[in-house]
Motif scaffolding. Structure first.
Motif, mmCIF file in Angstrom:
data_model
loop_
_atom_site.group_PDB
_atom_site.id
_atom_site.type_symbol
_atom_site.label_atom_id
_atom_site.label_comp_id
_atom_site.label_asym_id
_atom_site.label_seq_id
_atom_site.Cartn_x
_atom_site.Cartn_y
_atom_site.Cartn_z
ATOM 1 N N ASP A 160 0.856 -1.181 0.000
ATOM 2 C CA ASP A 160 0.000 0.000 0.000
ATOM 3 C C ASP A 160 0.902 1.245 0.000
ATOM 4 N N LYS A 161 0.302 2.413 0.033
ATOM 5 C CA LYS A 161 1.066 3.653 -0.061
ATOM 6 C C LYS A 161 2.063 3.805 1.094
ATOM 7 N N ASP A 162 1.636 3.479 2.313
ATOM 8 C CA ASP A 162 2.518 3.592 3.472
ATOM 9 C C ASP A 162 3.711 2.638 3.369
ATOM 10 N N GLN A 163 3.441 1.419 2.903
ATOM 11 C CA GLN A 163 4.523 0.450 2.757
ATOM 12 C C GLN A 163 5.505 0.878 1.676
ATOM 13 N N LYS A 164 4.997 1.456 0.584
ATOM 14 C CA LYS A 164 5.891 1.943 -0.471
ATOM 15 C C LYS A 164 6.777 3.071 0.046
ATOM 16 N N GLU A 165 6.198 3.968 0.835
ATOM 17 C CA GLU A 165 6.984 5.059 1.406
ATOM 18 C C GLU A 165 8.036 4.531 2.379
ATOM 19 N N LEU A 166 7.649 3.564 3.203
ATOM 20 C CA LEU A 166 8.594 2.940 4.126
ATOM 21 C C LEU A 166 9.714 2.255 3.352
ATOM 22 N N HIS A 167 9.351 1.501 2.330
ATOM 23 C CA HIS A 167 10.324 0.793 1.489
ATOM 24 C C HIS A 167 11.311 1.785 0.875
ATOM 25 N N LEU A 168 10.807 2.870 0.330
ATOM 26 C CA LEU A 168 11.649 3.881 -0.312
ATOM 27 C C LEU A 168 12.547 4.584 0.704
ATOM 28 N N ALA A 169 12.009 4.919 1.878
ATOM 29 C CA ALA A 169 12.804 5.604 2.901
ATOM 30 C C ALA A 169 13.964 4.733 3.376
ATOM 31 N N VAL A 170 13.677 3.466 3.640
ATOM 32 C CA VAL A 170 14.728 2.555 4.098
ATOM 33 C C VAL A 170 15.743 2.311 2.978
ATOM 34 N N ALA A 171 15.269 2.153 1.752
ATOM 35 C CA ALA A 171 16.182 1.943 0.615
ATOM 36 C C ALA A 171 17.115 3.137 0.434
ATOM 37 N N ARG A 172 16.601 4.337 0.556
ATOM 38 C CA ARG A 172 17.447 5.540 0.439
ATOM 39 C C ARG A 172 18.480 5.585 1.549
ATOM 40 N N HIS A 173 18.061 5.264 2.752
ATOM 41 C CA HIS A 173 18.976 5.278 3.886
ATOM 42 C C HIS A 173 20.076 4.228 3.715
ATOM 43 N N ILE A 174 19.685 3.045 3.269
ATOM 44 C CA ILE A 174 20.668 1.975 3.043
ATOM 45 C C ILE A 174 21.658 2.389 1.964
ATOM 46 N N LEU A 175 21.159 2.923 0.863
ATOM 47 C CA LEU A 175 22.040 3.336 -0.232
ATOM 48 C C LEU A 175 23.018 4.398 0.233
#
Length: 157
Positions: A32-47
């Motif tokens: 859902d939208k919240d999960q996509k935002e969470l996924h993107l935030a964590v991915a950016r932080h990891i990168l």
């Protein structure tokens, strides 16, 4: 070998398997939208964190250990000079399984430790997909290991 900037060899296969796994999981694979935002935030932080020299050295060392262990164990089996009738020493397969699970666990813990404050939430929400990725990584690493065991078995048998 980089096929495209930010993409390592085998990553496209992992992504395909992840997509297939999400389809097989049905509703569990839908974000859902919240999960996509969470996924993107964590991915950016990891990168961002993986751009550090320390993280790159960790990943490089892990990669070299994976390849080294995949070659070391068959060499050890060859030195054991097992008989063809006895089969390949099962303890070596057990050692491989332990190593590959430890290596995969290190990769998953890397997500938790460099993914920022929301990484644990991410790991909890996406645990099914992360476990699927561990399974696929174990399969890919084991394929490399088996490629090294076949010449040993062929030479002895």
């Amino acid at each position: 070998v980089l096929k495209a900037m930010g993409s390592t060899a085998g990553q496209d296969l992992l992504q395909l398997l992840d997509d297939v796994g999400r389809i097989c999981m049905g509703r569990l694979g839908v974000e859902d939208k919240d999960q996509k935002e969470l996924h993107l935030a964590v991915a950016r932080h990891i990168l961002q964190n993986l751009m550090t020299l320390k993280a790159r050295c960790f990943i490089g060392l892990q990669y070299l250990l994976n390849l080294g262990f995949a070659g070391f164990l068959p060499a050890l089996a060859y030195q054991q000079a097992f008989l063809c009738e006895e089969g390949y020493p099962p303890w070596i397969h057990g050692a491989w399984l332990c190593f590959v699970l430890l290596s995969s666990g290190c990769s998953m813990s890397l997500i938790a430790f460099v993914g920022g404050s929301e990484a644990w939430i991410f790991c909890n929400k996406f645990r099914g997909r992360l476990l699927l990725r561990i399974l696929f990584t174990v399969i890919m690493l084991t394929d490399t290991y088996q490629d090294a065991t076949f010449p040993v078995i062929a030479k002895i048998c």
